[in-house]
Design a protein around this motif. Sequence first.
Motif, short mmCIF file in Angstrom:
data_model
loop_
_atom_site.label_atom_id
_atom_site.label_comp_id
_atom_site.label_asym_id
_atom_site.label_seq_id
_atom_site.Cartn_x
_atom_site.Cartn_y
_atom_site.Cartn_z
N MET A 114 -61.16 64.14 46.26
CA MET A 114 -61.21 63.97 44.81
C MET A 114 -62.22 62.91 44.42
SD MET A 114 -57.12 64.24 44.02
CE MET A 114 -57.28 63.79 42.29
N LEU A 115 -62.26 61.83 45.19
CA LEU A 115 -63.21 60.76 44.90
C LEU A 115 -64.63 61.26 45.03
CD1 LEU A 115 -61.49 57.78 46.72
CD2 LEU A 115 -61.98 57.90 44.28
N MET A 116 -64.92 61.99 46.12
CA MET A 116 -66.28 62.48 46.33
C MET A 116 -66.68 63.49 45.27
SD MET A 116 -67.18 60.65 48.78
CE MET A 116 -68.79 61.39 49.05
N GLN A 117 -65.76 64.36 44.88
CA GLN A 117 -66.07 65.34 43.84
C GLN A 117 -66.33 64.67 42.51
OE1 GLN A 117 -62.74 68.00 43.87
NE2 GLN A 117 -63.24 68.83 45.89
N ASP A 118 -65.51 63.68 42.17
CA ASP A 118 -65.71 62.97 40.90
C ASP A 118 -67.03 62.23 40.89
OD1 ASP A 118 -63.37 63.85 39.75
OD2 ASP A 118 -62.18 62.19 40.53
N SER A 119 -67.39 61.64 42.02
CA SER A 119 -68.65 60.91 42.11
C SER A 119 -69.83 61.85 41.87
CB SER A 119 -68.78 60.25 43.48
OG SER A 119 -70.03 59.61 43.60
N SER A 120 -69.78 63.04 42.49
CA SER A 120 -70.84 64.02 42.31
C SER A 120 -70.91 64.50 40.88
CB SER A 120 -70.60 65.21 43.26
OG SER A 120 -71.52 66.23 43.03
N GLN A 121 -69.74 64.70 40.28
CA GLN A 121 -69.70 65.18 38.91
C GLN A 121 -70.28 64.15 37.95
OE1 GLN A 121 -68.68 68.29 37.99
NE2 GLN A 121 -69.55 67.76 36.01
N VAL A 122 -69.99 62.88 38.20
CA VAL A 122 -70.53 61.82 37.34
C VAL A 122 -72.05 61.83 37.38
CG1 VAL A 122 -70.77 59.33 37.08
CG2 VAL A 122 -68.51 60.33 37.43
N SER A 123 -72.62 61.98 38.60
CA SER A 123 -74.07 62.00 38.73
C SER A 123 -74.69 63.16 37.96
CB SER A 123 -74.46 62.08 40.21
OG SER A 123 -73.98 60.96 40.91
N ARG A 146 -59.95 56.39 33.51
CA ARG A 146 -58.49 56.49 33.49
C ARG A 146 -57.97 57.21 34.74
NH1 ARG A 146 -58.02 58.87 29.07
NH2 ARG A 146 -57.71 61.00 29.80
N HIS A 147 -58.68 58.28 35.14
CA HIS A 147 -58.29 59.04 36.33
C HIS A 147 -58.31 58.15 37.58
CE1 HIS A 147 -57.98 62.31 39.18
NE2 HIS A 147 -59.14 62.00 39.72
N PHE A 148 -59.36 57.36 37.75
CA PHE A 148 -59.46 56.49 38.92
C PHE A 148 -58.39 55.40 38.89
CE2 PHE A 148 -63.93 58.07 39.40
CZ PHE A 148 -63.77 58.57 40.68
N ARG A 149 -58.11 54.87 37.70
CA ARG A 149 -57.05 53.85 37.61
C ARG A 149 -55.70 54.44 38.00
NH1 ARG A 149 -60.15 51.95 33.06
NH2 ARG A 149 -58.95 53.28 31.66
N PHE A 186 -56.49 51.24 52.53
CA PHE A 186 -57.47 50.21 52.17
C PHE A 186 -58.85 50.83 51.96
CE2 PHE A 186 -54.50 47.05 54.22
CZ PHE A 186 -54.22 46.37 53.04
N ASP A 187 -59.21 51.80 52.80
CA ASP A 187 -60.49 52.49 52.64
C ASP A 187 -60.55 53.21 51.30
OD1 ASP A 187 -61.31 51.61 55.11
OD2 ASP A 187 -60.86 53.49 56.16
N ILE A 188 -59.45 53.87 50.95
CA ILE A 188 -59.41 54.60 49.69
C ILE A 188 -59.49 53.63 48.51
CG2 ILE A 188 -57.91 55.99 48.21
CD1 ILE A 188 -56.96 57.39 50.77
N GLN A 189 -58.80 52.49 48.62
CA GLN A 189 -58.89 51.48 47.58
C GLN A 189 -60.33 51.03 47.37
OE1 GLN A 189 -55.91 48.47 48.73
NE2 GLN A 189 -55.08 48.72 46.68
N ASN A 193 -62.48 51.41 43.96
CA ASN A 193 -63.09 50.24 43.31
C ASN A 193 -64.60 50.44 43.15
OD1 ASN A 193 -60.69 48.82 43.03
ND2 ASN A 193 -60.86 47.87 45.04
N GLN A 194 -65.24 51.05 44.15
CA GLN A 194 -66.67 51.32 44.05
C GLN A 194 -66.97 52.28 42.91
OE1 GLN A 194 -68.11 52.63 47.88
NE2 GLN A 194 -67.22 50.86 48.93
N GLU A 195 -66.16 53.32 42.79
CA GLU A 195 -66.38 54.29 41.72
C GLU A 195 -66.14 53.65 40.35
OE1 GLU A 195 -67.63 57.24 41.97
OE2 GLU A 195 -67.75 57.12 44.14
N LEU A 196 -65.11 52.80 40.25
CA LEU A 196 -64.84 52.12 38.98
C LEU A 196 -65.98 51.18 38.61
CD1 LEU A 196 -61.01 51.36 39.27
CD2 LEU A 196 -62.12 52.88 37.64
#
Length: 206
Positions: A114-123, A146-149, A186-189, A193-196
């Motif tokens: 989900m994180l990787m997909q959201d990052s790609s979508q943002v770009s 809001r989704h990442f939070r 911890f990796d996911i956190q 945080n990087q995406e936020l």
Amino acid sequence: MISLPIQHIPVPMFLLNKDNEIIEFTPSVTKNFPPVQNFLDLVDEDSQEKVKRALQGKEEVQIEVNMRTFSNPVALFDFHFKPEAYHSLHAVFCYPIHEHMTSVQSTLQQFRSMLMQDSSQVSQDFSVREPDVETAKKMQLVDLQRHFREMKTNVLTIQDLLSIIRSDVIEAGKGEYIELVSTHLFDIQDLINQELDCLRQKNKVH
């Protein structure tokens, strides 16, 4: 005492009264076990006596128990009994011995995807520069934040659960599982945080 809301506990947990009747359960119970009114109806005959002794006691108990499930007639579970752990009700955690780590790791992998997909979508979204879509992009940015939070809150909830069961898992000789899951969390956190941070920077630019 368990303080997490029961709907936020991501593993099978039953809340029982003194007669072993099931008063409430976590959402994952319905995915693993058939519906019954009394917890003992889920326990295989070979494990009935030791489960009855555990439920009648006043101490925490951890044993291996054969239980009825949807997927198999009988499956082996780690049974954790915590007396009066949730608003005066007894709590029973049931972990599939050969499957619970696979399930947790699958959930963690879904977080990563989900994180990787959201990052790609943002770009992709922010590569569009037409003035008439600026407002829509800003609204989407707010939704993503809001989704990442919310995802960050879910990770913290899992960490709280791990802290509850940590001592039991270590005593069962499976402490390396806790460390593995903690490392993934911890990796996911860090990823969240990087995406936020990335979204906050984009918000400043736009």
